[in-house]
Design a protein around this motif. Structure first.
Motif, PDB file in Angstrom:
ATOM      1  N   ALA A 456       0.826  -1.206   0.000  1.00 12.80           N
ATOM      2  CA  ALA A 456       0.000   0.000   0.000  1.00 12.80           C
ATOM      3  C   ALA A 456       0.860   1.255   0.000  1.00 12.80           C
ATOM      4  CB  ALA A 456      -0.920   0.003   1.211  1.00 12.80           C
ATOM      5  N   ALA A 457       0.381   2.262  -0.736  1.00 10.76           N
ATOM      6  CA  ALA A 457       0.938   3.609  -0.632  1.00 10.76           C
ATOM      7  C   ALA A 457       0.269   4.276   0.562  1.00 10.76           C
ATOM      8  CB  ALA A 457       0.668   4.391  -1.910  1.00 10.76           C
ATOM      9  N   ARG A 458       1.060   4.797   1.479  1.00  9.37           N
ATOM     10  CA  ARG A 458       0.528   5.324   2.735  1.00  9.37           C
ATOM     11  C   ARG A 458       0.680   6.843   2.804  1.00  9.37           C
ATOM     12  NH1 ARG A 458      -0.534   0.992   5.883  1.00  9.37           N
ATOM     13  NH2 ARG A 458       0.514  -0.971   5.330  1.00  9.37           N
ATOM     14  N   ASP A 459      -0.172   7.456   3.648  1.00 15.00           N
ATOM     15  CA  ASP A 459      -0.131   8.905   3.868  1.00 15.00           C
ATOM     16  C   ASP A 459      -0.114   9.654   2.539  1.00 15.00           C
ATOM     17  OD1 ASP A 459      -0.019   8.440   6.620  1.00 15.00           O
ATOM     18  OD2 ASP A 459       2.170   8.357   6.596  1.00 15.00           O
ATOM     19  N   VAL A 460      -1.092   9.361   1.707  1.00 14.87           N
ATOM     20  CA  VAL A 460      -1.148   9.900   0.353  1.00 14.87           C
ATOM     21  C   VAL A 460      -1.802  11.285   0.360  1.00 14.87           C
ATOM     22  CG1 VAL A 460      -2.039   9.542  -1.969  1.00 14.87           C
ATOM     23  CG2 VAL A 460      -1.270   7.581  -0.618  1.00 14.87           C
TER      24      VAL A 460
END
Length: 682
Positions: A456-460
């Motif tokens: 997952a890409a986080r804090d987008v």
């Protein structure tokens, strides 16, 4: 280059001669040279170039574009270039040849038939310059022509009939590279002329121990890729490149199909680099450099290094891109797809990875995608994805995709790397909708960020910014704690260009920030071009009088109501096709593209089209009308013998129309094309 000041016609015809690149016609050997002089001791040499030279494409500099025959071309200038190679890190990046082009010699040979360096330019002689260059850890190149004279307006001595003597002089001087041009060739068969010099160079090498890389510059006229692998180390595949987008694009398209002919010691040469000469944007120059590298082309700097900007040196000195060009496997990249000007070109690398160019030919940002499997990589749980311009590595589950700016290139190196999980997930960031604005009115656009990785890409977070005074207001969330693999964050924006904003192109910046599972921060930036446009008036309008959004042209600017004169605005003549003179329209030169905003309010484009009468030979073109990216009308191939042809296109409902003229596949040779009586009905 192919030449020079007075030889525009020769040069342009050379470009047209490569028109059947894809057709693969065989070239026939011509008659023996009438009156050809064989040097004493000359003998038949079996075809071979297994000499270990040019195992990767030659890299260096050629002075022609920066100095031509001007007085500043002298030994001090050449030594200065060698100094700059060292000072600017270009030698360390792989550039090694400092090549002299035309005008280094006196106009006449001496009493013994020998070439004489111009004492005003080279008072210490060529050998002294070679010694200086060699002392810098570099090599020296020289130029002559496979004819009686070279290509400059002065006409310095060519090597036809003097091959063995000239080759021995070059070797004795310490020359390491020969560019052998094609002017004043007296009609002698090309393969014979170039083979004779090959044998002369081999003879000189045996006598002196000086190996010389051999660059064949016959402009692709005789399909050298079909016969020159055992004659020279590289061969020009096209006519001369010019410092503009259309010329670079035309040459790129001619060279791309020739990938099967290139390899270690034998390279397709689409001409020198124009990077830094000022006729293209830095985005276009990065595309130029990227595509030459993917094509395993020789990288010969054609700009003035004495005045090169930091941006120019940054492009030329990008060692990760240079490594693509210099890969020891020696494969030229192949085209995987090219739909709608969205090119995917992949190059197999010696370590098993693939260099992949996502190249956007068009005048607006485009999403371009492929996959690890499509570029030839084996199945894997994840892949390392190295961006060679951003100099950062991410991972992908297999998709290779990006929103590529107009005329831009995203160049990546992809590998089936077991360590993929240590890299953050790659994201694709783009904008749905066309950023076209009428001043004072709002446009709704949607940005999309998609996670291409396995984690997952986080804090987008996503932002959209415009010029001072513009407003970009988010109508939906601009961030997320996490975007799972394969999922997207979509944000709707209402963007307004201030009232009174003049028509033209303006920059928008779409930016995203995300973090990997390990906390690594990644920023993705997509520059976008927004156009402020004016709606066309109702009724019938002449396209020669309407403002255009973008205009690209093969030579010179697009002209309003006159023909194309190839140089400055207003240098053309009356629009004339088949003896008929037209008062209104557009004068262009292939490859050409002119875009107009129609705002969904127009129905028909009409014109009388053809090759302008100012070109009586060679010109061959096709005309096309596109409506929102869909072809609405086209002609077949038109040439100089044909009268004007009527062309009509239904463009009902289109936001943008594009008038395109192609070179009909034979290079941009005298392709002066007229959109006469061109009208738009709204």
């Amino acid at each position: 280059m192919t030449r020079h000041l007075h030889t525009r016609t020769v040069r342009r015809r050379a470009a047209g001669a490569v028109g059947a690149v894809v057709a693969g016609l065989l070239c026939a050997a011509g008659p023996a040279a009438p009156g050809a002089v064989a040097a004493p001791g000359a003998r038949s040499v079996a075809p071979r170039l297994d000499d270990g030279l040019a195992r990767t494409p030659p890299m260096g500099f050629n002075n022609w574009n920066s100095t031509g025959c001007r007085a500043e071309f002298d030994q001090d200038m050449v030594k200065g270039i060698a100094d700059l190679f060292v000072e600017k890190g270009l030698r360390d990046a792989g550039y090694e040849y400092v090549n002299l082009d035309d005008c280094w010699a006196l106009p006449e040979r001496d009493a013994d038939g020998k070439l004489v360096p111009d004492p005003a330019r080279f008072p210490d002689g060529i050998a002294a310059v070679a010694d200086y260059v060699h002392a810098k850890g570099l090599k020296l190149g020289i130029y002559t022509s496979a004819g009686t004279k070279t290509c400059s307006s002065v006409g310095f001595p060519g090597a036809l009939g003097h091959e063995y003597s000239d080759a021995r002089q070059f070797a004795d001087w310490g020359v390491d590279y020969l560019k052998y041009d094609n002017c004043n060739n007296q009609g002698v068969d090309a393969k014979q002329r170039y083979t004779t010099m090959r044998d002369a160079l081999a003879d000189a090498t045996r006598a002196t121990g000086r190996p010389i890389v051999y660059s064949i510059c016959e402009w692709g006229q005789n399909k050298p890729w079909e016969w020159a692998a055992d004659v020279g180390h590289l061969w020009r595949t096209t006519g001369d490149i010019s410092d503009n987008w259309s010329s670079m694009l035309s040459i790129l398209k001619q060279n791309l199909p020739l990938a099967p002919y290139a390899g270690p010691g034998h390279w397709n040469d689409p001409d020198m680099l124009e990077v830094g000469n000022g006729g293209m944007t830095d985005t276009e120059y990065r595309s130029h450099f990227s595509m030459w590298s993917v094509m395993a082309a020789p990288l010969l700097i054609g700009s003035d290094l004495r005045t090169a900007s930091a941006a120019t040196l940054g492009i030329l000195g990008n060692e990760e891109v240079v490594a693509v060009d210099q890969d020891p496997l020696g494969r030229q990249g192949t085209v995987l797809s090219a739909e709608g000007g969205r090119w995917v070109v992949a190059k197999e690398m010696a370590d098993g990875s693939r260099a992949v160019a996502l190249f956007n030919e068009s005048g607006s940002a485009q999403r371009i995608s492929t996959s690890a499997r499509a570029v030839g990589l084996p199945a894997a749980s994840g892949y390392a994805l190295r961006d060679l311009w951003q100099h950062r590595t991410s991972h992908t589950a297999g998709t290779i995709a990006a929103t590529v700016p107009a005329h831009g290139t995203v160049l990546v190196r992809v590998s089936a790397d077991a360590r993929w999980a240590q890299y953050p997930p790659a994201v694709e960031l783009g904008l749905d909708g066309t950023p076209l604005f009428e001043a004072g009115r709002s446009v709704t656009l949607t940005s999309t960020l998609t996670d291409l990785g396995r984690t997952a890409a986080r804090d987008v977070s996503v932002t959209l910014d415009g010029p001072a005074g513009w407003r970009a207001r988010a109508l939906s969330p601009t961030g997320a704690d996490a975007v799972p693999p394969g999922r997207s964050l979509r944000t709707t924006w209402r963007v307004t260009a201030p009232a009174g904003t003049e028509s033209g192109s303006y920059g928008l910046t779409l930016r995203a920030v995300h973090r990997s599972a390990a906390g690594a921060r990644v920023e993705t930036v997509v520059p976008l071009a927004a156009s402020v446009v004016v709606a066309p008036p109702p009724g019938v309008s002449s396209l020669g009088d309407l403002p255009w959004m973008t205009a690209a042209n093969g030579w010179g600017p697009v002209e309003r109501n006159t023909s194309n004169g190839e140089s400055a605005a207003g240098d053309g003549g009356p629009l004339t096709i088949g003896g008929t003179v037209y008062a209104d329209g557009l004068g262009v030169h292939a490859e050409s593209s002119v875009e107009f905003y129609t705002g969904g309010a127009c129905e028909t484009v009409t014109a009388d089209v053809g090759v302008d009468d100012e070109k009586s030979t060679n010109g061959t073109v096709t005309f096309e009308v596109w409506a929102d990216g869909t072809e609405a009308a086209s002609t077949g191939v038109l040439d100089t013998t044909m009268p004007a042809q009527p062309l009509s296109a239904d463009v009902t409902g289109a936001e943008v129309i594009r008038l395109t003229v192609t070179d009909a596949g034979d290079g941009i040779d005298s392709d002066h094309a007229d959109w006469a009586n061109a009208t738009l009905t709204c």
